[in-house]
Every structure is written in structure tokens, then in C-alpha cells.
Design a protein around this motif. Structure first.
Motif, mmCIF file in Angstrom:
data_model
loop_
_atom_site.group_PDB
_atom_site.id
_atom_site.type_symbol
_atom_site.label_atom_id
_atom_site.label_comp_id
_atom_site.label_asym_id
_atom_site.label_seq_id
_atom_site.Cartn_x
_atom_site.Cartn_y
_atom_site.Cartn_z
ATOM 1 N N LEU A 269 13.524 59.229 36.198
ATOM 2 C CA LEU A 269 14.611 59.357 35.222
ATOM 3 C C LEU A 269 15.914 59.785 35.888
ATOM 4 N N TYR A 270 15.803 60.643 36.897
ATOM 5 C CA TYR A 270 17.015 61.057 37.622
ATOM 6 C C TYR A 270 17.663 59.859 38.315
ATOM 7 N N VAL A 271 16.849 58.989 38.908
ATOM 8 C CA VAL A 271 17.382 57.785 39.555
ATOM 9 C C VAL A 271 18.042 56.883 38.517
ATOM 10 N N VAL A 272 17.463 56.808 37.308
ATOM 11 C CA VAL A 272 18.060 55.998 36.241
ATOM 12 C C VAL A 272 19.447 56.513 35.891
ATOM 13 N N PHE A 273 19.605 57.843 35.820
ATOM 14 C CA PHE A 273 20.927 58.420 35.544
ATOM 15 C C PHE A 273 21.939 57.984 36.601
ATOM 16 N N VAL A 274 21.545 58.050 37.865
ATOM 17 C CA VAL A 274 22.456 57.682 38.948
ATOM 18 C C VAL A 274 22.785 56.190 38.888
ATOM 19 N N ILE A 275 21.793 55.356 38.561
ATOM 20 C CA ILE A 275 22.029 53.914 38.430
ATOM 21 C C ILE A 275 23.032 53.635 37.322
ATOM 22 N N LEU A 276 22.907 54.339 36.206
ATOM 23 C CA LEU A 276 23.841 54.151 35.098
ATOM 24 C C LEU A 276 25.264 54.554 35.497
ATOM 25 N N VAL A 277 25.389 55.615 36.291
ATOM 26 C CA VAL A 277 26.711 56.031 36.767
ATOM 27 C C VAL A 277 27.330 54.922 37.613
ATOM 28 N N PHE A 278 26.558 54.343 38.514
ATOM 29 C CA PHE A 278 27.060 53.242 39.345
ATOM 30 C C PHE A 278 27.440 52.044 38.480
ATOM 31 N N LEU A 279 26.640 51.755 37.454
ATOM 32 C CA LEU A 279 26.922 50.619 36.585
ATOM 33 C C LEU A 279 28.238 50.815 35.829
ATOM 34 N N ILE A 280 28.475 52.024 35.338
ATOM 35 C CA ILE A 280 29.723 52.318 34.626
ATOM 36 C C ILE A 280 30.920 52.183 35.571
ATOM 37 N N LEU A 281 30.782 52.707 36.785
ATOM 38 C CA LEU A 281 31.878 52.613 37.752
ATOM 39 C C LEU A 281 32.177 51.163 38.123
ATOM 40 N N ILE A 282 31.138 50.333 38.212
ATOM 41 C CA ILE A 282 31.351 48.904 38.490
ATOM 42 C C ILE A 282 32.101 48.247 37.344
ATOM 43 N N LYS A 283 31.721 48.573 36.107
ATOM 44 C CA LYS A 283 32.406 47.998 34.941
ATOM 45 C C LYS A 283 33.866 48.445 34.895
ATOM 46 N N LEU A 284 34.125 49.708 35.202
ATOM 47 C CA LEU A 284 35.503 50.194 35.212
ATOM 48 C C LEU A 284 36.324 49.519 36.313
ATOM 49 N N THR A 285 35.703 49.292 37.456
ATOM 50 C CA THR A 285 36.395 48.596 38.539
ATOM 51 C C THR A 285 36.720 47.166 38.138
ATOM 52 N N ASN A 286 35.790 46.506 37.457
ATOM 53 C CA ASN A 286 36.044 45.140 36.969
ATOM 54 C C ASN A 286 37.203 45.110 35.982
ATOM 55 N N ARG A 287 37.264 46.103 35.113
ATOM 56 C CA ARG A 287 38.362 46.154 34.141
ATOM 57 C C ARG A 287 39.697 46.379 34.840
ATOM 58 N N TYR A 288 39.656 47.184 35.914
ATOM 59 C CA TYR A 288 40.891 47.395 36.678
ATOM 60 C C TYR A 288 41.332 46.093 37.345
ATOM 61 N N LEU A 289 40.390 45.373 37.935
ATOM 62 C CA LEU A 289 40.722 44.106 38.593
ATOM 63 C C LEU A 289 41.231 43.065 37.599
ATOM 64 N N ASP A 290 40.737 43.141 36.358
ATOM 65 C CA ASP A 290 41.183 42.208 35.314
ATOM 66 C C ASP A 290 42.471 42.659 34.635
ATOM 67 N N GLY A 291 42.943 43.856 35.005
ATOM 68 C CA GLY A 291 44.179 44.362 34.423
ATOM 69 C C GLY A 291 44.054 44.887 33.016
ATOM 70 N N ILE A 292 42.845 45.265 32.606
ATOM 71 C CA ILE A 292 42.642 45.743 31.232
ATOM 72 C C ILE A 292 42.076 47.173 31.231
ATOM 73 N N ILE A 293 42.318 47.905 32.308
ATOM 74 C CA ILE A 293 41.754 49.239 32.416
ATOM 75 C C ILE A 293 42.370 50.201 31.408
ATOM 76 N N LEU A 294 43.616 49.945 30.973
ATOM 77 C CA LEU A 294 44.298 50.867 30.063
ATOM 78 C C LEU A 294 44.150 50.484 28.601
ATOM 79 N N LEU A 295 43.269 49.568 28.287
ATOM 80 C CA LEU A 295 42.990 49.261 26.889
ATOM 81 C C LEU A 295 42.082 50.337 26.297
ATOM 82 N N PRO A 296 42.221 50.621 24.995
ATOM 83 C CA PRO A 296 41.427 51.697 24.383
ATOM 84 C C PRO A 296 39.923 51.543 24.564
#
Length: 265
Positions: free
Chosen positions: A146-173
Motif C-alpha cells: 500500500l505504501y508503494v501504491v501511495f508513491v505511485i499515485l504521487v508520481f502519476l499526479i506529477l506526470i499529469k501536472l507536467t502534461n498540463r504544463y506542457l499543454d499550457g493549461i496548468i492554470l485552469l481551475p
């Protein structure tokens, strides 16, 4: 589409996040396979060994270490060991002493400074544990996964945020929902670690390091080394998680207000 600022840096960060996510996912399934089928937890690669030869699971703990300050050997074979506050033991029978050993840290640059032998590790250390009780091993395996799952989810969220930054939509609500979820995940993870630590304390208690002679069955204590399983959660991570949630909500409301003002104009 116009490239965002620091595009190549963001791409590099995304690549490392993806590599980390892939490695953690592979590690999760390999560990799950080992726990379910009770197979060996190591492999041989290029003449070396990767993994753990001993059975068991990794458990977080706080480590404290206090080396013996003074060890006195007497001519009659007896020995006294002084640890902690007993730095200068009285020597009423100096003639009977065969050897006196003092353990201490020495600062050669400044002899006025005294460093005590009491050492504590502020961060968690990992110890490998195994129990004859299968329920204990099952709990340690499940909590580790379960601890590894938490860390995997953190990486997944950071990847999604990076994608939004690359797409120029990071500042959308809607992007700030990910920030809020990241903060919430950090808080949940620390509460999970706290609960696991309390259960580990009940199972293992507070173990201390012992050295025992197999020939004479005598215990030798040259240092106080103990493991604490109850205080493994990080209060600072909880505070950071709360701050991330509050900051995400403030920025979200600020962006919504700006969008309303732009529409009014």
C-alpha cells in the motif's frame, strides 16, 4: 501550438517521472508476486545479487544509538560498562584495573567542543523483519504494498501536472483539483504510516540490540541501540499537505475571479 517556457526542462522532468513510475510499478508487481507465491526475493544479475536473500519485509523505524562511554576491565576478569550519564565512574580499586577504554568523538580542530555518544536518526530507517506468525508477515507485506501504491499515485499526479504544463493549461481551475488531491494524498499517507507504526509497536515492542556469547551464554552490552516503530510518521509532511490544499484553493478562486473580471470587461 506555442511552446511553453522551460519546455525542454519540463520534458526532462516528465521523462524522469515516467521512468520512476515505470520502475515503481514493476517493483510493485514483483513484490506482490513474491508475497503471494512466497518465492525468493532476489535475482542474480551480472555476478551480483539484487534483492534480499533473507525472508521478510521492510519496516520503517526510528533508530537511537548510544555507545559505551567507558569500559573497564579488571584483573580478576570482571568488567564494567558505563553508558550515558556515567561518564566518569569512580575508581576505588585502581590497582585492580587491567584496562580502561574510553569511547568518544574527538574534534581535532577544537578540543573545547565535546560530542556525546548519544545518536538519534531523525529520518526513518528500514529494517527487515520476519515472524513465525503468518498474520504478521501478511500485515507487513500488505502495508508495504500500500505504501508503494501511495508513491505511485504521487508520481502519476506529477506526470499529469507536467502534461498540463506542457499543454499550457496548468492554470485552469480543473488543474488545481490535482494539486488538492496531491496534498490530500500526502496527509493520508502519513496517517497510514502512523497507524502502521502503532501496530508494529504492538507487534514488535521496542527491541534493543544484544550481543550474546554462544559458549558462555553471557550478554555483552557495549552500546544501547534501540528501534522505535511508533513515531515514523512525518508531521512536516502533513503540514505541507495542508498547505498545498489551501494554496490550491486560493489560486483556484483567484483564477476564477480573474476570468469573471475578463468576461465583464
Amino acid at each position: 501550438m506555442k511552446r511553453v517556457k522551460y519546455y525542454f526542462l519540463a520534458r526532462t522532468i516528465k521523462l524522469f517521472l515516467q521512468l520512476g513510475f515505470s520502475f515503481l510499478t514493476l517493483y510493485f508487481f514483483c513484490s506482490l508476486f513474491v508475497d503471494i507465491f512466497n518465492t525468493k526475493s532476489y535475482i542474480h544479475i551480472g555476478g551480483g545479487t539484487w534483492g534480499h536473500r533473507t525472508p521478510g519485509n521492510q519496516v520503517n523505524a526510528h533508530l537511537t544509538f548510544n555507545a559505551a562511554d567507558t569500559i573497564i576491565h579488571y584483573k580478576n576478569g570482571e568488567r564494567n560498562i558505563y553508558i550515558g550519564d556515567e561518564l566518569n565512574p569512580g575508581l576505588p580499586q585502581i590497582d585492580s584495573i587491567k584496562e580502561k577504554i574510553v569511547n568518544q568523538f574527538i574534534s581535532y580542530e577544537n578540543r573545547d567542543v565535546k560530542i556525546y555518544n548519544s545518536i538519534s536518526v531523525p529520518e526513518n530507517v528500514q529494517v527487515r523483519v520476519f515472524s513465525k506468525n503468518k498474520l504478521h508477515n501478511l500485515f507487513w507485506a500488505a502495508s508495504g504494498q500500500l505504501y508503494v501504491v501511495f508513491v505511485i499515485l504521487v508520481f502519476l499526479i506529477l506526470i499529469k501536472l507536467t502534461n498540463r504544463y506542457l499543454d499550457g493549461i496548468i492554470l485552469l481551475p480543473r488543474s488545481f483539483k490535482l494539486f488538492s488531491f496531491l496534498g490530500l494524498l500526502m496527509i493520508i499517507k502519513e496517517f497510514f504510516i502512523f497507524i502502521v507504526g502503532i501496530i508494529n509497536m504492538l507487534i514488535i515492542q521496542h527491541p534493543r540490540f544484544h550481543s550474546t556469547s554462544l559458549l558462555t551464554n553471557k550478554d555483552f552490552t557495549f552500546a544501547n541501540v534501540s528501534l522505535d516503530f511508533a513515531h515514523t510518521a512525518s508531521l512536516s509532511n502533513i503540514i505541507v499537505g495542508v498547505l498545498i490544499i489551501l494554496l490550491a484553493q486560493v489560486l483556484k478562486q483567484a483564477i476564477l475571479l480573474k476570468q469573471e473580471q475578463d468576461l465583464t470587461i
